[in-house]
Every structure is written in structure tokens, then in C-alpha cells.
Design a protein around this motif. Structure first.
Motif, PDB file in Angstrom:
ATOM      1  N   LEU A   1       0.823  -1.208   0.000  1.00 57.09           N
ATOM      2  CA  LEU A   1       0.000   0.000   0.000  1.00 57.09           C
ATOM      3  C   LEU A   1       0.859   1.261   0.000  1.00 57.09           C
ATOM      4  CD1 LEU A   1      -2.698  -1.110   2.609  1.00 57.09           C
ATOM      5  CD2 LEU A   1      -2.861  -1.145   0.107  1.00 57.09           C
ATOM      6  N   GLY A   2       2.039   1.182   0.629  1.00 56.62           N
ATOM      7  CA  GLY A   2       2.912   2.342   0.732  1.00 56.62           C
ATOM      8  C   GLY A   2       4.314   2.044   0.248  1.00 56.62           C
ATOM      9  N   ARG A   3       5.231   2.928   0.575  1.00 54.12           N
ATOM     10  CA  ARG A   3       6.651   2.772   0.222  1.00 54.12           C
ATOM     11  C   ARG A   3       7.464   2.821   1.501  1.00 54.12           C
ATOM     12  NH1 ARG A   3      11.121   6.636  -2.434  1.00 54.12           N
ATOM     13  NH2 ARG A   3      12.179   5.110  -3.756  1.00 54.12           N
ATOM     14  N   THR A   4       8.278   1.794   1.732  1.00 54.17           N
ATOM     15  CA  THR A   4       9.065   1.690   2.959  1.00 54.17           C
ATOM     16  C   THR A   4      10.536   1.527   2.618  1.00 54.17           C
ATOM     17  OG1 THR A   4       7.219   0.660   4.157  1.00 54.17           O
ATOM     18  CG2 THR A   4       9.420   0.369   5.073  1.00 54.17           C
ATOM     19  N   LEU A   5      11.386   2.342   3.254  1.00 56.10           N
ATOM     20  CA  LEU A   5      12.833   2.238   3.109  1.00 56.10           C
ATOM     21  C   LEU A   5      13.428   1.845   4.452  1.00 56.10           C
ATOM     22  CD1 LEU A   5      12.174   3.833   0.509  1.00 56.10           C
ATOM     23  CD2 LEU A   5      14.291   5.102   0.862  1.00 56.10           C
ATOM     24  N   MET A   6      14.343   0.882   4.438  1.00 53.66           N
ATOM     25  CA  MET A   6      14.943   0.363   5.653  1.00 53.66           C
ATOM     26  C   MET A   6      16.459   0.290   5.490  1.00 53.66           C
ATOM     27  SD  MET A   6      16.477  -2.776   6.490  1.00 53.66           S
ATOM     28  CE  MET A   6      15.717  -3.915   5.356  1.00 53.66           C
TER      29      MET A   6
ATOM     30  N   LYS B   1      11.943  12.039   0.818  1.00 52.74           N
ATOM     31  CA  LYS B   1      11.430  13.289   1.403  1.00 52.74           C
ATOM     32  C   LYS B   1       9.975  13.196   1.834  1.00 52.74           C
ATOM     33  CE  LYS B   1      10.350  15.220  -3.170  1.00 52.74           C
ATOM     34  NZ  LYS B   1      10.615  16.340  -4.109  1.00 52.74           N
ATOM     35  N   ASP B   2       9.175  12.330   1.219  1.00 57.04           N
ATOM     36  CA  ASP B   2       7.759  12.215   1.563  1.00 57.04           C
ATOM     37  C   ASP B   2       7.494  11.121   2.583  1.00 57.04           C
ATOM     38  OD1 ASP B   2       7.106  14.247  -0.246  1.00 57.04           O
ATOM     39  OD2 ASP B   2       6.973  12.817  -1.909  1.00 57.04           O
ATOM     40  N   LEU B   3       8.549  10.499   3.102  1.00 51.83           N
ATOM     41  CA  LEU B   3       8.384   9.402   4.037  1.00 51.83           C
ATOM     42  C   LEU B   3       8.542   9.883   5.476  1.00 51.83           C
ATOM     43  CD1 LEU B   3       9.060   8.078   1.271  1.00 51.83           C
ATOM     44  CD2 LEU B   3      10.118   6.214   2.525  1.00 51.83           C
ATOM     45  N   GLN B   4       7.938   9.172   6.404  1.00 48.46           N
ATOM     46  CA  GLN B   4       8.038   9.486   7.822  1.00 48.46           C
ATOM     47  C   GLN B   4       8.728   8.357   8.561  1.00 48.46           C
ATOM     48  OE1 GLN B   4       3.985  10.172   9.036  1.00 48.46           O
ATOM     49  NE2 GLN B   4       4.026  12.321   8.376  1.00 48.46           N
ATOM     50  N   LYS B   5       9.436   8.722   9.633  1.00 43.44           N
ATOM     51  CA  LYS B   5      10.177   7.729  10.402  1.00 43.44           C
ATOM     52  C   LYS B   5       9.224   6.762  11.086  1.00 43.44           C
ATOM     53  CE  LYS B   5      14.230   7.316  13.373  1.00 43.44           C
ATOM     54  NZ  LYS B   5      13.822   6.025  13.931  1.00 43.44           N
ATOM     55  N   VAL B   6       9.610   5.482  11.083  1.00 38.97           N
ATOM     56  CA  VAL B   6       8.794   4.423  11.669  1.00 38.97           C
ATOM     57  C   VAL B   6       9.507   3.863  12.895  1.00 38.97           C
ATOM     58  CG1 VAL B   6       7.751   2.152  11.293  1.00 38.97           C
ATOM     59  CG2 VAL B   6       7.836   3.819   9.426  1.00 38.97           C
ATOM     60  N   SER B   7       8.753   3.671  13.981  1.00 37.10           N
ATOM     61  CA  SER B   7       9.289   3.033  15.183  1.00 37.10           C
ATOM     62  C   SER B   7       8.894   1.567  15.151  1.00 37.10           C
ATOM     63  CB  SER B   7       8.734   3.701  16.442  1.00 37.10           C
ATOM     64  OG  SER B   7       9.155   5.049  16.527  1.00 37.10           O
TER      65      SER B   7
ATOM     66  N   SER C   1       8.683   5.345   5.992  1.00 36.24           N
ATOM     67  CA  SER C   1       7.605   4.794   5.185  1.00 36.24           C
ATOM     68  C   SER C   1       6.494   5.813   4.986  1.00 36.24           C
ATOM     69  CB  SER C   1       7.034   3.543   5.868  1.00 36.24           C
ATOM     70  OG  SER C   1       5.976   2.992   5.118  1.00 36.24           O
ATOM     71  N   THR C   2       5.684   5.584   3.943  1.00 38.26           N
ATOM     72  CA  THR C   2       4.480   6.386   3.729  1.00 38.26           C
ATOM     73  C   THR C   2       3.290   5.762   4.441  1.00 38.26           C
ATOM     74  OG1 THR C   2       3.980   5.176   1.694  1.00 38.26           O
ATOM     75  CG2 THR C   2       5.276   7.208   1.473  1.00 38.26           C
ATOM     76  N   ASP C   3       3.479   4.531   4.966  1.00 33.82           N
ATOM     77  CA  ASP C   3       2.397   3.828   5.647  1.00 33.82           C
ATOM     78  C   ASP C   3       2.966   3.197   6.914  1.00 33.82           C
ATOM     79  OD1 ASP C   3       0.449   1.900   6.496  1.00 33.82           O
ATOM     80  OD2 ASP C   3      -0.436   1.950   4.490  1.00 33.82           O
ATOM     81  N   GLN C   4       2.780   3.871   8.042  1.00 34.99           N
ATOM     82  CA  GLN C   4       3.345   3.424   9.307  1.00 34.99           C
ATOM     83  C   GLN C   4       2.844   2.031   9.706  1.00 34.99           C
ATOM     84  OE1 GLN C   4       5.190   5.575  11.817  1.00 34.99           O
ATOM     85  NE2 GLN C   4       5.765   6.653   9.945  1.00 34.99           N
ATOM     86  N   VAL C   5       1.551   1.804   9.552  1.00 32.61           N
ATOM     87  CA  VAL C   5       0.964   0.527   9.965  1.00 32.61           C
ATOM     88  C   VAL C   5       1.520  -0.621   9.129  1.00 32.61           C
ATOM     89  CG1 VAL C   5      -1.184  -0.790  10.161  1.00 32.61           C
ATOM     90  CG2 VAL C   5      -1.153   1.640  10.768  1.00 32.61           C
TER      91      VAL C   5
END
Length: 392
Positions: free
Chosen positions: A263-268, A281-287, A301-305
Motif C-alpha cells: 500500500l505504501g513505500r518503505t525504506l529500511m 522526502k515524503d516518508l516518515q520515520k517508523v518506530s 515509510s508512507t504507511d506506518q501501519v
């Protein structure tokens, strides 16, 4: 899970036998039969040629090393002044002598090594239903320096000169980031060299997860289907040119085509190595759920869940196991659309043993099987349970 033990230098010191691993997983069951009926006889048929080639190359190399030393001694006796530059004389003279006298023989050793890898890794991949290609340059028609020069010119005409930056432009653009390992450029590299035989290179570069480089090289291509999902694995070596040039990445690129789209884009990436650049730039930090893994990895990621559901402790532990087994580091990856693409920096893998040792050694085969099994464990862990049900 079957493992191989290594010493501090990265050399295998305890490789399980084919009989010991045969019942550990279904893909290993046919290993002893394939070894006895096809692989061992094929290697045995090449053993006499290997011994003769190795004996010849060492004899010529020794003679090539001795010639400059003898020449230096003779000229020095005639003119003692020459002894003052003995280090410079040997520094240039010995390599030149080895290339001229034993160069073609070392090329045959290289060709024999590539052929051995194709046999061993090809047989190991057969057990899993995969395919294998060494991607090594074909030097079978090279018989002298004239044909070698012709092959080199053909390669340069196809892929461009090293550092020529004739490669196609990537959409990611260059991104300058600062890490504990220094400042580096990531993204569009215009690198020369063969096109990557898998989508992994483009996807990782577009995500700014590969360092800037001028030349690229790929080897050891493995392709197949696992639980209905297509995947590919290739080893990559990326280099920069110029005065301070060198290898900026050497390791493995994985690409797994998921049955469903994310559903989203995740970088790790491993923490304290990678900083978010323009490509994120459009991604937010994930815990992450695990506090230890949250410290060890940086995730955007653009999708935290979805990101937390994807990067579970069990799946991350499989990635760490892969990293540990291959003595790798700086693990990073992108999950987007319908693919999982991962880069792992590591020394050369899938070498199928030394060409300077007898070919008929079952450890060559069992090592390849175990390494492929670990790759499958990682892929299995990232496919959803519903998808792999009744398929593994």
C-alpha cells in the motif's frame, strides 16, 4: 536451520556433509544423488586438466619472477650503479614479466574457475528448481594477447570505458548525505558497465540506497520462484575512478516480486549509516515493535501501519541471520509496489571452493546448498503466511 562455521578470516572451517543435511529440508534430499550421479563424475573428468593447468601456471610464474632478478644481477655486475634502483626495477619488472610469460595461463585458470562455479552452483540451484549463471566474461576463444586485446575492445565498445559515465540517467538524482563513515553521493551515477540482469540495481539506486559510482560489474545470477513468488539474486561490485577511486560497494542485491502490491513505500537501512535523502522526502520515520531492532535499523515509510506489520521481529531476525552468515553489513532495502529489494554488503560469495584444491570435494556442493537454503529462509519469512500456505 543448517549453518556453516567460519574462522576470523571468513574461511569455512566446518561444513556439514551432504548426508547430514539431506533430511534437513526437502530441497536437500536429492543432493547426495545429484552429487554421486552427475556432479562428482563431471568434476572428476576435469581434475587431470586442473592439475596440469595449475602446475604449468606456477612453473611459468616462478620463472617469470626469477627473470627480472637474474637480469638485475647481471646488469648490476656490469654497472653497480643499477643496484641503487633495484626496488624500482623489480617493482615494474616482475609484474610485467609475469603478464608476458604466464598471463595466458592465468587466464585459463580464471576460465576453469568460472566453469567449476557453473557446474557446482548450477547443480545446487537445480535442487531448488532455480537457475544459475556466472556472468563471467567468456574467454574461451582467447588464445593469445592479440585475441585478448580484441575481446577487451569489444567489451569497451559495448559498455563504455571505465569512468566514462555513459550509462543512462536514473530518476533519483544525486543526493549528498553525511554518515559516520563520511560524506558520500547517492543516486544517479551514470555508471558504465553491463546492465544489471535484475531490477534490483535500478530500484536501489532510485531509492538512494547505493553509493555514487563510475563503473559496475555483476556476477553470480540466481533466478527462480519461491512459494509462487519470482525472485533474483546477483552479486554486484561498484567502483569509482580517479585518484581516490576504489570499490564503494561489493555485495548482493536481492529482488523478490510479491504476489500482492504494498500500500505504501518503505525504506529500511542499518542505523547510523544511512540518512534520509531527497528520494525519501515524503516518508516518515517508523518506530519498530522491538526496541532493540528500532535502535539497529532506521525505517521510513508512507504507511506506518504497513511498515510495522511488514518488518516484524521474526522477519528482521532472518535478515540479520543472512547478514551474519555472509559476514555482511550495511543492510538496506526498499519495499514498494509489488517488490522487496535488498542490498547487503559482503565479500565474494558463491565461490564453489578454491580452484587450487581437488575438484572432487563434496563440501563445495554442500556449502552451496546451505547458502541457497539461507536465502530461501529469508524469502519465506517475508512472504505472508496466507500466501505460502501449502506452497512450501
Amino acid at each position: 536451520m543448517v549453518r556453516i562455521e567460519y574462522d576470523a578470516a571468513g574461511n569455512a572451517i566446518k561444513v556439514p556433509s551432504l548426508e547430514a543435511i539431506a533430511l534437513k529440508r526437502p530441497e536437500f534430499f536429492s543432493g547426495p544423488r545429484i552429487w554421486a550421479e552427475s556432479l562428482a563424475p563431471a568434476l572428476q573428468a576435469r581434475e587431470a586438466e586442473r592439475r596440469e593447468t595449475i602446475r604449468k601456471v606456477w612453473r611459468k610464474t616462478l620463472a617469470a619472477v626469477m627473470i627480472p632478478a637474474i637480469l638485475l644481477l647481471v646488469l648490476g655486475l656490469m654497472n653497480p650503479f643499477i643496484f641503487g634502483g633495484w626496488m624500482l626495477f623489480l617493482f615494474f619488472g616482475v609484474p610485467l614479466s609475469v603478464v608476458l610469460i604466464a598471463g595466458m595461463d592465468w587466464l585459463r585458470v580464471y576460465a576453469m574457475k568460472a566453469a567449476t562455479k557453473q557446474l557446482v552452483l548450477g547443480a545446487a540451484c537445480e535442487c531448488f528448481g532455480f537457475t544459475y549463471q556466472t556472468l563471467a566474461p567468456d574467454v574461451s576463444k582467447v588464445t593469445d594477447y592479440r585475441s585478448l586485446l580484441k575481446a577487451a575492445r569489444a567489451y569497451q565498445a559495448r559498455h563504455g570505458p571505465p569512468g566514462g559515465k555513459t550509462g543512462k540517467r536514473r530518476r533519483g538524482g544525486q543526493t549528498r548525505v553525511t554518515t559516520p563513515f563520511g560524506s558520500a553521493s547517492f543516486g544517479s551515477s551514470h555508471a558504465t558497465g553491463p546492465e544489471c540482469p535484475t531490477p534490483a540495481y535500478d530500484l536501489l539506486e532510485d531509492a538512494s540506497l547505493l553509493p555514487g559510482h563510475d563503473t559496475r560489474h555483476f556476477e553470480d545470477l540466481i533466478r527462480g520462484t519461491r512459494a509462487g513468488a519470482a525472485f533474483s539474486l546477483v552479486e554486484a561490485k561498484l567502483e569509482t575512478s580517479g585518484k581516490n577511486g576504489g570499490t564503494v560497494f561489493q555485495g548482493m542485491l536481492f529482488h523478490v516480486q510479491y504476489p500482492d502490491r504494498f500500500l505504501g513505500r518503505t525504506l529500511m537501512a542499518r542505523s547510523r549509516w544511512w540518512k534520509r535523502g531527497k528520494a525519501a522526502k515524503d516518508l516518515q520515520k517508523v518506530s519498530l515493535v522491538s526496541s532493540e531492532l528500532d535502535k539497529a535499523f532506521t525505517v521510513y515509510s508512507t504507511d506506518q501501519v504497513e511498515a510495522r506489520a511488514l518488518l516484524t521481529p521474526d522477519r528482521m531476525e532472518r535478515l540479520i541471520a543472512l547478514e551474519r552468515h555472509f559476514s555482511g553489513g550495511k543492510l538496506r532495502g526498499v519495499f514498494e509496489d509489488g517488490h522487496m529489494t535488498i542490498a547487503l554488503e559482503a565479500p565474494n560469495q558463491f565461490e564453489a571452493g578454491s580452484i587450487f584444491k581437488p575438484l572432487v570435494d563434496a563440501e563445495r556442493f554442500s556449502s552451496a546448498l546451505v547458502e541457497l537454503g539461507l536465502v530461501c529462509d529469508m524469502i519465506d519469512g517475508f512472504l505472508t503466511r496466507d500466501w505460502v500456505k501449502d506452497k512450501l
